[in-house]
Structure formats: C-alpha cells, structure tokens
Design a protein around this motif. Structure first.
Motif, PDB file in Angstrom:
ATOM      1  N   GLY A  68       0.817  -1.207   0.000  1.00 21.94           N
ATOM      2  CA  GLY A  68       0.000   0.000   0.000  1.00 21.94           C
ATOM      3  C   GLY A  68       0.850   1.255   0.000  1.00 21.94           C
ATOM      4  N   ALA A  69       1.930   1.241   0.778  1.00 25.42           N
ATOM      5  CA  ALA A  69       2.828   2.398   0.816  1.00 25.42           C
ATOM      6  C   ALA A  69       3.462   2.631  -0.544  1.00 25.42           C
ATOM      7  CB  ALA A  69       3.911   2.175   1.876  1.00 25.42           C
ATOM      8  N   ALA A  70       3.910   1.551  -1.179  1.00 28.97           N
ATOM      9  CA  ALA A  70       4.556   1.676  -2.488  1.00 28.97           C
ATOM     10  C   ALA A  70       3.587   2.166  -3.556  1.00 28.97           C
ATOM     11  CB  ALA A  70       5.141   0.322  -2.899  1.00 28.97           C
ATOM     12  N   LEU A  71       2.351   1.700  -3.484  1.00 26.80           N
ATOM     13  CA  LEU A  71       1.366   2.034  -4.518  1.00 26.80           C
ATOM     14  C   LEU A  71       0.778   3.425  -4.326  1.00 26.80           C
ATOM     15  CD1 LEU A  71      -0.323   1.017  -6.952  1.00 26.80           C
ATOM     16  CD2 LEU A  71      -1.990   0.174  -5.282  1.00 26.80           C
ATOM     17  N   THR A  72       0.236   3.686  -3.156  1.00 22.40           N
ATOM     18  CA  THR A  72      -0.503   4.939  -2.947  1.00 22.40           C
ATOM     19  C   THR A  72       0.407   6.150  -2.824  1.00 22.40           C
ATOM     20  OG1 THR A  72      -0.553   4.591  -0.532  1.00 22.40           O
ATOM     21  CG2 THR A  72      -2.376   3.692  -1.802  1.00 22.40           C
ATOM     22  N   THR A  73       1.632   5.955  -2.322  1.00 22.82           N
ATOM     23  CA  THR A  73       2.539   7.089  -2.184  1.00 22.82           C
ATOM     24  C   THR A  73       2.754   7.772  -3.523  1.00 22.82           C
ATOM     25  OG1 THR A  73       3.686   6.127  -0.286  1.00 22.82           O
ATOM     26  CG2 THR A  73       4.880   7.793  -1.537  1.00 22.82           C
ATOM     27  N   ASN A  74       2.818   6.990  -4.592  1.00 21.62           N
ATOM     28  CA  ASN A  74       3.065   7.560  -5.919  1.00 21.62           C
ATOM     29  C   ASN A  74       1.795   7.923  -6.658  1.00 21.62           C
ATOM     30  OD1 ASN A  74       5.879   7.665  -6.075  1.00 21.62           O
ATOM     31  ND2 ASN A  74       6.017   5.500  -6.560  1.00 21.62           N
ATOM     32  N   ALA A  75       0.841   7.009  -6.732  1.00 19.69           N
ATOM     33  CA  ALA A  75      -0.320   7.185  -7.609  1.00 19.69           C
ATOM     34  C   ALA A  75      -1.076   8.476  -7.318  1.00 19.69           C
ATOM     35  CB  ALA A  75      -1.246   5.986  -7.485  1.00 19.69           C
ATOM     36  N   GLN A  76      -1.461   8.687  -6.088  1.00 20.38           N
ATOM     37  CA  GLN A  76      -2.303   9.835  -5.765  1.00 20.38           C
ATOM     38  C   GLN A  76      -1.518  11.149  -5.800  1.00 20.38           C
ATOM     39  OE1 GLN A  76      -4.645   9.098  -2.226  1.00 20.38           O
ATOM     40  NE2 GLN A  76      -5.135   7.019  -2.882  1.00 20.38           N
ATOM     41  N   LYS A  77      -0.247  11.106  -5.389  1.00 21.23           N
ATOM     42  CA  LYS A  77       0.538  12.336  -5.421  1.00 21.23           C
ATOM     43  C   LYS A  77       0.810  12.790  -6.851  1.00 21.23           C
ATOM     44  CE  LYS A  77       4.076  11.456  -2.790  1.00 21.23           C
ATOM     45  NZ  LYS A  77       5.342  11.687  -2.044  1.00 21.23           N
ATOM     46  N   ILE A  78       1.127  11.852  -7.718  1.00 23.52           N
ATOM     47  CA  ILE A  78       1.388  12.214  -9.111  1.00 23.52           C
ATOM     48  C   ILE A  78       0.135  12.786  -9.747  1.00 23.52           C
ATOM     49  CG2 ILE A  78       1.891  11.282 -11.406  1.00 23.52           C
ATOM     50  CD1 ILE A  78       3.839   9.347 -10.056  1.00 23.52           C
ATOM     51  N   ALA A  79      -1.014  12.182  -9.469  1.00 26.77           N
ATOM     52  CA  ALA A  79      -2.271  12.695 -10.025  1.00 26.77           C
ATOM     53  C   ALA A  79      -2.538  14.120  -9.552  1.00 26.77           C
ATOM     54  CB  ALA A  79      -3.426  11.788  -9.626  1.00 26.77           C
ATOM     55  N   THR A  80      -2.286  14.369  -8.273  1.00 25.08           N
ATOM     56  CA  THR A  80      -2.483  15.711  -7.728  1.00 25.08           C
ATOM     57  C   THR A  80      -1.515  16.703  -8.363  1.00 25.08           C
ATOM     58  OG1 THR A  80      -3.225  14.808  -5.606  1.00 25.08           O
ATOM     59  CG2 THR A  80      -2.482  17.099  -5.620  1.00 25.08           C
ATOM     60  N   GLU A  81      -0.270  16.288  -8.535  1.00 24.44           N
ATOM     61  CA  GLU A  81       0.734  17.175  -9.118  1.00 24.44           C
ATOM     62  C   GLU A  81       0.460  17.453 -10.589  1.00 24.44           C
ATOM     63  OE1 GLU A  81       4.248  15.042  -8.137  1.00 24.44           O
ATOM     64  OE2 GLU A  81       4.211  15.657  -6.023  1.00 24.44           O
ATOM     65  N   ARG A  82      -0.086  16.476 -11.286  1.00 23.14           N
ATOM     66  CA  ARG A  82      -0.501  16.724 -12.679  1.00 23.14           C
ATOM     67  C   ARG A  82      -1.576  17.802 -12.722  1.00 23.14           C
ATOM     68  NH1 ARG A  82      -2.716  11.268 -14.620  1.00 23.14           N
ATOM     69  NH2 ARG A  82      -3.402  12.545 -16.388  1.00 23.14           N
ATOM     70  N   ASP A 163      -9.291  12.147 -12.091  1.00 26.05           N
ATOM     71  CA  ASP A 163     -10.451  11.953 -11.221  1.00 26.05           C
ATOM     72  C   ASP A 163     -10.693  10.491 -10.876  1.00 26.05           C
ATOM     73  OD1 ASP A 163     -10.885  14.677 -11.301  1.00 26.05           O
ATOM     74  OD2 ASP A 163     -12.345  14.580 -12.931  1.00 26.05           O
ATOM     75  N   SER A 164     -10.042   9.593 -11.593  1.00 20.90           N
ATOM     76  CA  SER A 164     -10.270   8.158 -11.371  1.00 20.90           C
ATOM     77  C   SER A 164      -9.117   7.473 -10.663  1.00 20.90           C
ATOM     78  CB  SER A 164     -10.517   7.460 -12.715  1.00 20.90           C
ATOM     79  OG  SER A 164     -11.608   8.039 -13.395  1.00 20.90           O
ATOM     80  N   VAL A 165      -8.034   8.200 -10.404  1.00 21.31           N
ATOM     81  CA  VAL A 165      -6.830   7.586  -9.832  1.00 21.31           C
ATOM     82  C   VAL A 165      -7.114   6.931  -8.483  1.00 21.31           C
ATOM     83  CG1 VAL A 165      -4.588   8.094  -8.795  1.00 21.31           C
ATOM     84  CG2 VAL A 165      -5.128   8.950 -11.066  1.00 21.31           C
ATOM     85  N   GLN A 166      -7.815   7.616  -7.607  1.00 20.11           N
ATOM     86  CA  GLN A 166      -8.067   7.073  -6.275  1.00 20.11           C
ATOM     87  C   GLN A 166      -8.875   5.786  -6.344  1.00 20.11           C
ATOM     88  OE1 GLN A 166      -9.824   9.816  -3.521  1.00 20.11           O
ATOM     89  NE2 GLN A 166      -9.659   8.437  -1.787  1.00 20.11           N
ATOM     90  N   ILE A 167      -9.893   5.758  -7.183  1.00 22.80           N
ATOM     91  CA  ILE A 167     -10.728   4.563  -7.304  1.00 22.80           C
ATOM     92  C   ILE A 167      -9.913   3.396  -7.855  1.00 22.80           C
ATOM     93  CG2 ILE A 167     -12.718   3.565  -8.491  1.00 22.80           C
ATOM     94  CD1 ILE A 167     -13.990   6.338  -8.467  1.00 22.80           C
ATOM     95  N   VAL A 168      -9.143   3.655  -8.910  1.00 21.63           N
ATOM     96  CA  VAL A 168      -8.331   2.595  -9.510  1.00 21.63           C
ATOM     97  C   VAL A 168      -7.301   2.082  -8.510  1.00 21.63           C
ATOM     98  CG1 VAL A 168      -6.628   2.084 -11.310  1.00 21.63           C
ATOM     99  CG2 VAL A 168      -8.675   3.420 -11.861  1.00 21.63           C
ATOM    100  N   THR A 169      -6.681   2.990  -7.774  1.00 17.57           N
ATOM    101  CA  THR A 169      -5.681   2.591  -6.780  1.00 17.57           C
ATOM    102  C   THR A 169      -6.290   1.683  -5.721  1.00 17.57           C
ATOM    103  OG1 THR A 169      -4.471   4.669  -7.105  1.00 17.57           O
ATOM    104  CG2 THR A 169      -4.020   3.437  -5.094  1.00 17.57           C
ATOM    105  N   ILE A 170      -7.452   2.052  -5.216  1.00 23.31           N
ATOM    106  CA  ILE A 170      -8.121   1.245  -4.189  1.00 23.31           C
ATOM    107  C   ILE A 170      -8.491  -0.128  -4.736  1.00 23.31           C
ATOM    108  CG2 ILE A 170     -10.204   1.045  -2.780  1.00 23.31           C
ATOM    109  CD1 ILE A 170     -10.105   4.087  -2.432  1.00 23.31           C
ATOM    110  N   LEU A 171      -9.013  -0.162  -5.961  1.00 22.91           N
ATOM    111  CA  LEU A 171      -9.401  -1.440  -6.560  1.00 22.91           C
ATOM    112  C   LEU A 171      -8.192  -2.360  -6.729  1.00 22.91           C
ATOM    113  CD1 LEU A 171     -11.976  -0.310  -9.287  1.00 22.91           C
ATOM    114  CD2 LEU A 171     -12.452  -1.549  -7.159  1.00 22.91           C
ATOM    115  N   VAL A 172      -7.079  -1.791  -7.214  1.00 23.55           N
ATOM    116  CA  VAL A 172      -5.869  -2.588  -7.394  1.00 23.55           C
ATOM    117  C   VAL A 172      -5.330  -3.069  -6.050  1.00 23.55           C
ATOM    118  CG1 VAL A 172      -3.449  -2.499  -8.131  1.00 23.55           C
ATOM    119  CG2 VAL A 172      -5.227  -1.499  -9.573  1.00 23.55           C
ATOM    120  N   TYR A 173      -5.294  -2.174  -5.082  1.00 25.92           N
ATOM    121  CA  TYR A 173      -4.723  -2.481  -3.768  1.00 25.92           C
ATOM    122  C   TYR A 173      -5.566  -3.503  -3.015  1.00 25.92           C
ATOM    123  CZ  TYR A 173      -2.904  -1.416   0.947  1.00 25.92           C
ATOM    124  OH  TYR A 173      -2.360  -1.481   2.203  1.00 25.92           O
ATOM    125  N   VAL A 174      -6.851  -3.212  -2.857  1.00 27.49           N
ATOM    126  CA  VAL A 174      -7.725  -4.093  -2.079  1.00 27.49           C
ATOM    127  C   VAL A 174      -7.998  -5.390  -2.835  1.00 27.49           C
ATOM    128  CG1 VAL A 174      -9.985  -4.328  -0.985  1.00 27.49           C
ATOM    129  CG2 VAL A 174      -8.762  -2.150  -0.867  1.00 27.49           C
TER     130      VAL A 174
END
Length: 246
Positions: A68-82, A163-174
């Motif tokens: 979770g740390a490896a996945l979410t640390t990057n996915a959501q921050k990059i989306a926000t920075e974009r 707008d879909s990054v968080q949902i995709v991240t959760i689906l992949v992670y969980v």
C-alpha cells in the motif's frame, strides 16, 4: 544528483505528513494484525503451512502495508501534481528529466520500511519468535517485492484520468490483497489459483517460505520479477506520455 536527493527528501517528508497515507500504510495494517493476533485461536496452525495464524498474519499484514505504501505514495501524489501543474514547473528547473521519477521511486521505497518494521515490532512483542536471520530475510523479501507496486503507482498516476486515480488505486490495492491472501488464508481452490498469478500473493508467499525454510519456488520469483519489469516498462511509457502531454 543533489537536486534529486533534495526532491527525494521532500517527497518523504510530504508522505510522512500525509495522515491518510500514514493511516492506510502503517496504522491500519498494524491494527488489523493486533485484532487478529489477539484472538484465542491465533496459535492454531494454518492448514497446508508450517505457520501459526499469528505468524501468517504478521507477514500478510506487513506485506499489505508495504504494498500500500509503495502504490498509494506515488499514484495519488502524481495525479495531484498533474492537476496542479507541478510537473510542468519542475521541467523549468535544472532537475534532470528522470530526476522526478527517481525521487518518486526512492521516496516510495523508503516509506515501505516503517510499514513493514512496525508490524514486525508489534508481532515480536506479541509472541512471534523468529531468528534474526529470518526477520531480516522476510523484511528484505517484502521490501524488494514492493518495487512492482512502486512502478505500478507511477503508471497509474500518469496513465489514469486524474479523477479516477483514487478509485483505480483502491481497486488494485484491495482487490490484489484479497486475491493475494493478505486478509485470510486462501486454502486452495479458485481464489488461490488466480492469486498465484499476482505479485500480492507471491510477495507474501515468498516471505513465508523464507521464514519456514520451505523451498522457494523459482516460478514464484519469476512471476514477481515479471510483474516488476512489466510495471516498470508501463510506468516509463506512462511517464513519457504524461510529460509530452504536459
């Protein structure tokens, strides 16, 4: 290189200050382990293994937090920075073109350390007894195994609509954790057959193999390497596409 190190340090500080990231990657897995390890049957052996339920969930929830740390640390921050245009601003600095990605990989890799270590410390205090060599070996397997999710997080951050990054991240992670046996022993059947093709399953299984002294199958290592390489290639492509678009 100085710029990359400075940016990596900044990324780590930002992650440590992010309460949501800290909750889901450190506190939440630790709480889940405490709830499981404190049950009356936690000393029972898991069928088909040489592990007690307590030791099984030590590895399972440590891997859950690390991935979770490896996945979410990057996915959501990059989306926000974009969205905020941060990436375009960095292109105007002296930072090397790949420095941004290197800092993301470095920070996510380091953030996985406490995600694993805290569950291990709690597990040791609750009666999980392993030799020093096995603690270290299990840690290294989980830490190295999280690299696939570090790359996957970068790919999601760049390749998925913001707008879909968080949902995709959760689906992949969980979803990956469910099929990987992080929440409960799979015990054979269809779920385990599907799970064996996933890095979540292989990271957990390889770490358990090294602490039980079981032969580590080359197929499991090959699957994990394939996921890491594939996710890295995908991350590189999504990064180039994102930079070109930005």
């Amino acid at each position: 290189m100085t710029g990359v190190i400075a940016l990596t340090r900044l990324e780590i500080l930002r992650a440590l200050r992010n309460r949501r990231v800290m909750f889901f990657t450190i506190l939440y897995p630790t709480v889940l382990f405490l709830l499981t390890a404190g049950t009356a049957n936690s000393n029972k052996m898991v069928e088909g293994t040489h592990l007690s339920l307590r030791t099984y969930f030590l590895i399972a929830y440590a891997s859950f937090g690390a991935l979770g740390a490896a996945l979410t640390t990057n996915a959501q921050k990059i989306a926000t920075e974009r969205k905020e245009g941060w990436i375009r601003q960095l292109r105007l600095t002296a930072l090397p073109g790949n420095g941004y990605v290197i800092s993301k990989i470095g920070s996510a890799t380091l953030i996985t350390v406490p995600a694993i270590a805290i569950v291990f410390i709690v597990g040791g205090s609750m009666g999980v007894h392993l030799s020093a060599a096995k603690w270290v070996a299990a840690f290294l397997v989980l830490w190295a195994g999280a690299l696939a999710f570090t790359a996957l997080g970068i790919a999601i951050g760049y390749g998925v609509p913001q707008d879909s990054v968080q949902i995709v991240t959760i689906l992949v992670y969980v979803g990956g954790s469910f099929l990987g046996g992080q929440f409960f022993p799979l015990g054979g059947g269809v779920l385990e057959k599907v799970g064996k093709a996933l890095p979540t399953y292989q990271v957990r299984q390889l770490a358990q193999d090294v602490i039980t002294g079981t032969h580590v199958p080359s197929s499991g290592i090959a699957i994990l390497i394939a996921w890491t390489v594939g996710a890295s290639v995908l991350a590189a492509r999504m990064y180039r596409r994102g930079v070109d678009a930005g």
